[in-house]
Write an enzyme that holds these catalytic residues in place. Structure first.
Site, PDB file in Angstrom:
ATOM      1  N   ASN A 166       0.922  -1.076   0.062  1.00  0.00           N
ATOM      2  CA  ASN A 166       0.106   0.057  -0.071  1.00  0.00           C
ATOM      3  C   ASN A 166       1.105   1.212  -0.061  1.00  0.00           C
ATOM      4  O   ASN A 166       1.481   1.606   1.138  1.00  0.00           O
ATOM      5  CB  ASN A 166      -0.772   0.051   1.325  1.00  0.00           C
ATOM      6  CG  ASN A 166      -1.800   1.274   1.205  1.00  0.00           C
ATOM      7  OD1 ASN A 166      -1.825   2.075   0.440  1.00  0.00           O
ATOM      8  ND2 ASN A 166      -2.507   1.425   2.366  1.00  0.00           N
ATOM      9  N   TRP A 167       1.204   1.882  -1.071  1.00  0.00           N
ATOM     10  CA  TRP A 167       2.041   3.011  -1.504  1.00  0.00           C
ATOM     11  C   TRP A 167       1.477   4.191  -0.666  1.00  0.00           C
ATOM     12  O   TRP A 167       2.165   5.248  -0.449  1.00  0.00           O
ATOM     13  CB  TRP A 167       2.251   3.155  -2.849  1.00  0.00           C
ATOM     14  CG  TRP A 167       3.208   2.190  -3.471  1.00  0.00           C
ATOM     15  CD1 TRP A 167       3.616   1.246  -2.819  1.00  0.00           C
ATOM     16  CD2 TRP A 167       3.734   2.503  -4.860  1.00  0.00           C
ATOM     17  NE1 TRP A 167       4.364   0.444  -3.800  1.00  0.00           N
ATOM     18  CE2 TRP A 167       4.451   1.248  -5.024  1.00  0.00           C
ATOM     19  CE3 TRP A 167       3.326   3.245  -5.690  1.00  0.00           C
ATOM     20  CZ2 TRP A 167       4.954   0.959  -6.293  1.00  0.00           C
ATOM     21  CZ3 TRP A 167       3.984   3.101  -7.016  1.00  0.00           C
ATOM     22  CH2 TRP A 167       4.846   2.130  -7.149  1.00  0.00           C
ATOM     23  N   LYS A 168       0.041   4.257  -0.296  1.00  0.00           N
ATOM     24  CA  LYS A 168      -0.652   5.266   0.052  1.00  0.00           C
ATOM     25  C   LYS A 168      -0.162   6.524  -0.742  1.00  0.00           C
ATOM     26  O   LYS A 168      -0.294   6.319  -2.065  1.00  0.00           O
ATOM     27  CB  LYS A 168       0.042   5.712   1.878  1.00  0.00           C
ATOM     28  CG  LYS A 168      -0.378   4.532   2.433  1.00  0.00           C
ATOM     29  CD  LYS A 168      -0.207   4.709   3.909  1.00  0.00           C
ATOM     30  CE  LYS A 168      -0.146   3.278   4.722  1.00  0.00           C
ATOM     31  NZ  LYS A 168      -0.344   3.460   5.952  1.00  0.00           N
TER      32      LYS A 168
ATOM     33  N   HIS B  22      -9.596   1.507   4.419  1.00  0.00           N
ATOM     34  CA  HIS B  22      -8.391   1.633   5.312  1.00  0.00           C
ATOM     35  C   HIS B  22      -8.639   2.298   6.336  1.00  0.00           C
ATOM     36  O   HIS B  22      -9.421   3.489   6.328  1.00  0.00           O
ATOM     37  CB  HIS B  22      -7.315   2.211   4.296  1.00  0.00           C
ATOM     38  CG  HIS B  22      -5.850   2.254   5.106  1.00  0.00           C
ATOM     39  ND1 HIS B  22      -5.654   3.053   5.754  1.00  0.00           N
ATOM     40  CD2 HIS B  22      -4.984   1.237   4.897  1.00  0.00           C
ATOM     41  CE1 HIS B  22      -4.173   2.751   6.436  1.00  0.00           C
ATOM     42  NE2 HIS B  22      -3.827   1.558   5.525  1.00  0.00           N
TER      43      HIS B  22
ATOM     44  N   GLU C 279      -6.805   4.965   7.467  1.00  0.00           N
ATOM     45  CA  GLU C 279      -6.560   6.352   7.157  1.00  0.00           C
ATOM     46  C   GLU C 279      -7.993   7.002   6.442  1.00  0.00           C
ATOM     47  O   GLU C 279      -8.332   8.182   6.894  1.00  0.00           O
ATOM     48  CB  GLU C 279      -5.567   6.537   6.504  1.00  0.00           C
ATOM     49  CG  GLU C 279      -4.206   6.372   6.949  1.00  0.00           C
ATOM     50  CD  GLU C 279      -3.035   5.417   6.616  1.00  0.00           C
ATOM     51  OE1 GLU C 279      -2.971   5.632   5.183  1.00  0.00           O
ATOM     52  OE2 GLU C 279      -2.120   5.065   7.188  1.00  0.00           O
TER      53      GLU C 279
ATOM     54  N   GLU D 232      -5.795  -4.404  10.345  1.00  0.00           N
ATOM     55  CA  GLU D 232      -4.458  -3.793  10.558  1.00  0.00           C
ATOM     56  C   GLU D 232      -4.775  -2.868  11.950  1.00  0.00           C
ATOM     57  O   GLU D 232      -5.645  -1.994  11.917  1.00  0.00           O
ATOM     58  CB  GLU D 232      -4.761  -2.495   9.461  1.00  0.00           C
ATOM     59  CG  GLU D 232      -4.190  -3.289   8.004  1.00  0.00           C
ATOM     60  CD  GLU D 232      -3.698  -2.215   7.167  1.00  0.00           C
ATOM     61  OE1 GLU D 232      -2.657  -2.652   6.559  1.00  0.00           O
ATOM     62  OE2 GLU D 232      -4.121  -1.219   6.936  1.00  0.00           O
TER      63      GLU D 232
ATOM     64  N   GLY E  78       2.579   2.310  10.819  1.00  0.00           N
ATOM     65  CA  GLY E  78       3.357   3.536  11.114  1.00  0.00           C
ATOM     66  C   GLY E  78       4.065   3.667  12.236  1.00  0.00           C
ATOM     67  O   GLY E  78       4.575   4.994  12.421  1.00  0.00           O
TER      68      GLY E  78
ATOM     69  N   SER F 144       3.135  -2.056  10.441  1.00  0.00           N
ATOM     70  CA  SER F 144       4.713  -2.129  10.596  1.00  0.00           C
ATOM     71  C   SER F 144       5.335  -3.392  10.128  1.00  0.00           C
ATOM     72  O   SER F 144       5.941  -4.062  11.156  1.00  0.00           O
ATOM     73  CB  SER F 144       5.012  -1.696  12.430  1.00  0.00           C
ATOM     74  OG  SER F 144       4.428  -0.377  12.419  1.00  0.00           O
TER      75      SER F 144
ATOM     76  N   GLY G 129       2.843  -1.046   4.249  1.00  0.00           N
ATOM     77  CA  GLY G 129       2.852   0.543   4.034  1.00  0.00           C
ATOM     78  C   GLY G 129       4.261   0.797   3.797  1.00  0.00           C
ATOM     79  O   GLY G 129       5.044   0.660   2.662  1.00  0.00           O
TER      80      GLY G 129
END
Ligand code: 13P
Length: 261
Positions: free
Chosen positions: A13-15, A98, A100, A170, A176, A216, A237
Site C-alpha cells: 500500500n503505497w498510500k 483503510h 486512514e 490492521e 506506521g 509495521s 505500507g
C-alpha cells in the site's frame, strides 16, 4: 481449516507516494527480485500511476490495484473515481475502508459496504480493512469493535462472494508506528475473524477467505507473522515503498502455500 487452499499474498500500500517516474523505476527494480515468487504480489498505487503500472507490470507476476473507489459508476461526484474507471485503468483489486480513510475522511462501515458491493459486482477484488485502536484494545474491546466492523462492512454479501474477498486486519496502534502486533496476537485475531466468517457465512467461505495482516511489517518480522496458520499474507505500507525492502518481504518465506494453484 486448511491454509494450503489459500494463496499467500503480499500487498503493498503505497498510500500517497510516488510520481509516475518513481513508480516505473520501482517496477524495474522489483521485477527481477521477485520473478520466481509463486505467490501473489499486489501493488496498491495512487490513481495517477495506475495506467502506467498496468503497462509496466504486464508479463510479470506483479498485480496493480487501487487504494479507494466510489460506489457509483459515473455522474456528478466531483473528485471521485469509480470502480469501473479503475478496471479500465488496469486495476485488478482495490483496498477499501483503510483506517486512514475511516479516520481522516470519516468513512463509515456502511459506506465501505456500498463500495464493497460495487467492487464485487464489477469483478474488482476488494481488500477490506478492519482494526481496533490502541485504546479499544487496552479496554478489552478488540473483538467487539472487529465484530461490528465485520458485520456492517460485509452486510448483504452472500457466502460465495465472501470467499472471494480479502480482509486485512490492521490494528491502528501498529500502523506506521514500528509497533508490530506479535505473531501470536495477530494469529488470535485472524482466527477470531475466520471463526466469525464461518458462523455467519459458512465454513466454505471461512476456508477460502484470505486474511492479511498489516501494521509495521518489515523484512525482519514478516516471516514470523506469515508462519501463523490463519495469516495468509501481509499488507505493507512504509516498507513497501522501497523495491528492495518489499522484495525481501516477498521472498522471506518460500515454502508456505506452494501447492496453491
Ligand atoms: P505501515 O506498514 O507503514 O505500518 O502501514 C500499514 C498500512 O497501513 C498498510 O495498509
Amino acid at each position: 481449516m486448511d491454509s494450503t487452499k489459500r494463496p499467500l499474498v503480499f500487498a503493498a500500500n503505497w498510500k500517497m507516494n510516488k510520481t509516475i517516474g518513481e513508480a516505473i523505476d520501482y517496477v524495474y527494480a522489483l521485477r527481477p527480485l521477485v520473478k520466481t515468487s509463486p505467490n501473489q504480489i499486489l501493488l496498491g498505487v495512487p490513481f495517477t500511476v495506475l495506467r502506467v503500472m498496468a503497462d509496466y507490470c504486464q508479463g510479470s507476476n506483479l498485480i496493480p490495484g487501487a487504494q479507494n473507489m466510489y460506489e457509483k459508476d459515473e455522474g456528478a461526484f466531483t473528485g471521485e473515481i469509480s470502480g469501473k474507471m479503475l478496471l479500465d485503468a488496469g486495476a485488478k483489486f482495490v483496498i477499501l475502508g483503510h483506517s486512514e480513510r475511516r479516520g481522516i475522511f470519516h468513512e463509515s462501515n456502511e459506506f465501505v459496504n456500498q463500495k464493497l458491493k460495487k467492487a464485487v459486482e464489477i469483478g474488482l477484488k476488494p481488500i477490506v480493512c478492519i482494526g481496533e485502536t490502541g485504546e479499544e484494545r487496552e479496554q478489552g474491546h478488540t473483538t467487539k469493535v472487529l465484530t461490528h466492523q465485520l458485520k456492517r462492512s460485509l452486510e448483504g454479501l452472500d457466502p460465495t462472494q465472501i470467499g472471494d474477498i480479502m480482509l486485512a486486519y490492521e490494528p491502528l496502534w501498529a500502523i506506521g508506528t514500528n509497533n508490530t502486533a506479535t505473531p501470536a496476537v495477530s494469529q488470535d485475531v485472524h482466527l477470531f475473524c475466520r471463526r466469525w466468517i464461518s458462523k455467519e457465512f459458512g465454513e466454505k467461505a471461512a476456508d477460502k477467505i484470505v486474511i492479511l495482516y498489516g501494521g509495521s511489517v518489515r523484512p525482519d518480522n514478516a516471516a514470523a507473522i506469515l508462519e501463523q496458520k490463519d495469516i495468509d499474507g501481509v499488507l505493507v505500507g512504509t516498507a513497501s515503498l522501497s523495491a528492495e525492502s518489499f522484495g525481501k518481504i516477498v521472498n522471506c518465506l518460500e515454502t508456505k502455500h506452494l501447492n496453491f494453484t
